[in-house]
Enzyme design. Structure first.
Site, PDB file in Angstrom:
ATOM      1  N   GLU A 167       6.783  21.340 -12.416  1.00  0.00           N
ATOM      2  CA  GLU A 167       7.400  20.218 -11.711  1.00  0.00           C
ATOM      3  C   GLU A 167       6.438  19.677 -10.655  1.00  0.00           C
ATOM      4  O   GLU A 167       5.818  20.429  -9.901  1.00  0.00           O
ATOM      5  CB  GLU A 167       8.690  20.715 -11.055  1.00  0.00           C
ATOM      6  CG  GLU A 167       9.533  19.647 -10.402  1.00  0.00           C
ATOM      7  CD  GLU A 167      10.858  20.193  -9.895  1.00  0.00           C
ATOM      8  OE1 GLU A 167      11.694  19.379  -9.466  1.00  0.00           O
ATOM      9  OE2 GLU A 167      11.069  21.427  -9.942  1.00  0.00           O
ATOM     10  N   LYS A 191      14.368  12.959 -12.578  1.00  0.00           N
ATOM     11  CA  LYS A 191      15.256  14.111 -12.423  1.00  0.00           C
ATOM     12  C   LYS A 191      16.667  13.639 -12.086  1.00  0.00           C
ATOM     13  O   LYS A 191      16.859  12.780 -11.216  1.00  0.00           O
ATOM     14  CB  LYS A 191      14.713  15.034 -11.322  1.00  0.00           C
ATOM     15  CG  LYS A 191      15.379  16.393 -11.237  1.00  0.00           C
ATOM     16  CD  LYS A 191      14.627  17.295 -10.259  1.00  0.00           C
ATOM     17  CE  LYS A 191      15.238  18.688 -10.183  1.00  0.00           C
ATOM     18  NZ  LYS A 191      14.494  19.567  -9.258  1.00  0.00           N
ATOM     19  N   CYS A 244      14.070  21.841 -13.767  1.00  0.00           N
ATOM     20  CA  CYS A 244      14.396  22.899 -12.805  1.00  0.00           C
ATOM     21  C   CYS A 244      15.886  23.013 -12.490  1.00  0.00           C
ATOM     22  O   CYS A 244      16.642  23.582 -13.252  1.00  0.00           O
ATOM     23  CB  CYS A 244      13.578  22.696 -11.524  1.00  0.00           C
ATOM     24  SG  CYS A 244      13.497  24.169 -10.467  1.00  0.00           S
ATOM     25  N   SER A 252       0.643  49.958  14.241  1.00  0.00           N
ATOM     26  CA  SER A 252       1.297  50.778  15.270  1.00  0.00           C
ATOM     27  C   SER A 252       1.539  52.219  14.837  1.00  0.00           C
ATOM     28  O   SER A 252       1.814  53.071  15.672  1.00  0.00           O
ATOM     29  CB  SER A 252       2.644  50.157  15.636  1.00  0.00           C
ATOM     30  OG  SER A 252       3.553  50.262  14.543  1.00  0.00           O
TER      31      SER A 252
END
Length: 711
Positions: A45, A114, A175, A359
């Site tokens: 896309e 789309k 999509c 750490s």
């Protein structure tokens, strides 16, 4: 008689606004598809400008430059002889659309906008584009002058239509449309469309792939047909990692599946399919009846046969056999997804490497292991002959000498990964030792420092200025003094992190190479609770674990102990999480979960209820009454819920400056993008608390009645 057709789909590592680079990757994928005998190629896309351009989609330059790149693709002879489905944005009648453009031999066949736009979670497509809501509606589109000169076309069809060739029919969905209840592939299939393309910009989340795959398989299991799924991959320039995994599915079975995580910029999948299998699969009376009632699509005819020589087919050609779907474990996803994201970010920003305050706790440990996993992936790609990765390694290490090229992950880590243990009198020898041992195993360039004198100087400055000296709570100080003393240490670590990130390469003789990217290591649960200091060492350039829960990080470290052959990691898993910002005494050792008032398990559950299930205090309380019925009393649950929303609210402001993090969880509190809640909220949620109290009163009354009845 078979009708064999070879089809190609791909995953491309596109980068927002990298027009020429995106163009070159598109062309490369087309050339590879042709070499493998494909007669059609589908791409991701919005692949021309890159999917993640965000507000750049509001700029006219983006559309002009997309057409300019597309014109060079159309005029390139290497792209002839194959049907192309390419994604780019288009302006039509002063409206912006997210489109597919289908072409053949330098001629545009149609433009398909789309229909249903992604507009929740991480996606804001309605901000940029207009949905083409009129299904099966088509109108004319006047091509830009620069395209007319290339194609000698004035007008093409624009809208919801399909392509018919001499041997098949091809349609598109994009999509989000696959996820909708009335997905276009149903109507397309009923109207005789045999090949459906889906071009996607779908991001990675832990455990998300199975949802996507099930939808892709279901699209053809129910309707029959061929489904070509293409997806972007890589870091497109933001918090998301698009995880590829292109697929070719026929009649509900997977024929080809791409990699979900990879450093390859271009990946092309092909499969040989017999179109007669589609026709036989659809030979059901119910399909035929429903097809008489379904919409009819306008067809743009292409006088080409995509399954050549169907009358004289090659008997040696075999259709691609189905294969099982492959899924990574969530622990593997953590090892691979953020690692690929980090590499993309590093090479594209042309950084000299990473700096991490290590750490000795599990969060910074997990971050370090992800960087080590990145180094493993890079070396594996180089060993496999990936020339682009080799080129990027030389760019990042600032070393063109082949003799100095790193041969192991540890050698690469030593060149680009720098770690530092920033200790104080509150730090333990155990955490310092764990940090040092881990750095040796993964190869990072490690330094130790003690910042007590810097902390003392700040406290002395305050005392001289005000005449007051704050002391820790365990020595008789107030809560405000205790918090201030912890924040001094935390914020100084951020200042020192950027100092060392800027100058460590210089101390190693690397002049004018630029600074290192500082990595943050606050997990999603701590960010949700606000259990971090604003502008402390959680403030960094990017954070690979900011969207990952503590529980998933523990599982990842446990998995890495064996899978990455790092036995030192067991000591990190076994250690009690602590910030080490308060003095340790015989009676007191600071604990993260005790400080927060929540376990990490509780935060994970409540975080999902708040975001994914969209619960406020009252609805969360009701759900937890059932979820925790065997663990906590209603009063304890009410206290937890009220406390959770109080701390979430009063600390919400911290998310406005939260380090950009790899998005891996649906309950991420990432502000400005995924979690659009205000940062000034009344933390009392008074009416919600009132309703919770009412439920508790009712439960107590009912319990009293039950007791009286028994008596």
């Amino acid at each position: 008689m078979p009708h064999y057709i070879t089809l190609a789909t791909c995953s491309l590592n596109q980068w927002a606004m990298d027009f020429e680079g995106n163009r070159d990757r598109i062309v490369e994928s087309i050339v590879i598809a042709k070499e493998r005998g494909a007669s059609m190629r589908v791409g991701p896309e919005l692949e021309v400008p890159g999917y993640g351009c965000l507000d750049h989609f509001l700029e006219n330059d983006t559309y002009l430059q997309s057409w300019e790149m597309y014109s060079t693709i159309l005029s390139n002879p290497d792209t002839y002889g194959i049907l192309l489905d390419i994604g780019m944005p288009v302006i039509h009648k002063n409206r912006r659309y997210n489109c597919r453009i289908l072409s053949y031999d330098g001629k545009i066949l149609l433009i398909r906008p789309k229909i249903f736009l992604a507009n929740d979670g991480n996606y804001r497509e309605m901000r940029y584009f207009t949905p083409w809501l009129k299904t099966q509606y088509v109108e004319d589109f006047n091509l830009p002058v620069l395209i007319k000169k290339v194609t000698n076309q004035e007008v093409v069809r624009f809208g919801d239509l399909v392509i018919s060739t001499l041997d098949t029919v091809i349609g598109c969905e994009t999509c989000e449309e696959m996820f909708t209840p009335q997905a276009p592939h149903v109507s397309l299939s009923l109207d005789g469309v045999e090949i459906i393309t889906n071009s996607s910009g779908s991001h990675h989340e832990l455990r998300k792939l199975n949802t996507r795959v099930s939808l892709i398989m279901e699209a053809t299991r129910k309707c029959g047909g061929v489904y070509l799924y293409s997806n972007q991959k890589g870091c497109d320039g933001d918090r998301l990692y698009y995880d590829g995994c292109a697929m070719i599915v026929c009649n509900g079975e997977i024929l080809a599946q791409g990699k979900q995580f990879s450093l390859d910029d271009v990946e092309v999948l092909t499969a040989v399919i017999d179109l007669e299998d589609v026709r036989a699969y659809r030979a059901l009376a119910s399909h035929g009846i429903q097809s008489r009632l379904s919409p009819v699509y306008e067809r743009k005819h292409l006088d080409v046969e995509l399954s050549p020589d169907s009358m004289n087919f090659d008997i040696t050609v075999e259709p691609t056999a189905p294969r099982p779907c492959f899924y990574h474990l969530p622990e593997e996803e953590i090892a691979l997804g953020p690692a690929c994201w980090l590499w993309d970010y590093l090479r594209r920003c042309k950084g000299a490497g990473f700096f991490l305050p290590l750490s000795g706790g599990i969060d910074s440990c997990a971050t370090a292991v992800i960087v080590y996993s990145m180094c493993r992936l890079v070396i594996e790609a180089c060993d496999a002959g990936n020339e682009q990765v080799k080129k990027d390694v030389k760019l990042v290490t600032r070393d063109e000498n082949d003799d100095n090229f790193p041969k192991t992950p540890q050698e690469l880590a030593n060149k680009i990964f720098h770690t530092c243990f920033m200790g104080t009198s509150n730090s333990s020898e155990e955490t310092k030792g764990r940090a040092l041992e881990l750095s040796k195993k993964i190869g990072s360039y490690h330094v130790n420092l003690n910042m007590d004198t810097v902390v003392s100087s700040i406290i002395s400055l305050f005392e001289v200025t005000t005449g007051k000296k704050p002391i820790y709570k365990i020595f008789g100080g107030s809560n405000i003094e205790n918090l201030a003393l912890q924040n001094i240490q935390a914020r100084l670590r951020m200042v020192l992190a950027y100092l060392f990130a800027q100058l460590l390469p210089w101390t190693r003789g690397k002049k004018d190479v630029g600074g290192l990217l500082v990595l943050g290591s606050a997990n999603v649960d701590e960010q949700l609770r606000g259990y971090l200091t604003k502008y402390d060492c959680s403030s960094a350039d990017i954070n690979p674990i900011g969207g990952i829960s503590k529980n998933d990080l523990k599982r990842f470290i446990t998995w890495s102990t064996k899978s990455l052959q790092l036995p030192i990691l067991k000591s990190f898993v076994d250690a009690t999480p602590t910030a080490e910002l308060e003095p340790v005494t015989k009676e007191y050792v600071q604990s993260d979960e005790a400080d927060m008032g929540f376990t990490y398990d509780e935060l994970s559950v409540m975080g999902r209820l708040r975001k994914v299930e969209k619960c406020g205090p009252y609805s969360m309380f009701i759900k937890l009454l059932h979820i925790w019925k065997d663990k906590k009393t209603p009063e304890e649950i009410a206290t937890k819920v009220n406390s959770f929303f109080w701390y979430y609210s009063v600390n919400r402001h911290k998310q406005t400056v939260s380090t950009p993090s790899y998005h891996a969880e649906q309950y991420s509190p990432d502000d400005n993008r995924f979690d659009l809640r205000p940062f000034l909220i009344d933390p009392r949620f008074s009416w919600g608390r009132h309703k919770i109290s009412s439920v508790l009163d009712k439960m107590k009354a009912n319990e009293k009645i039950d007791t009286m009845t028994v008596d």
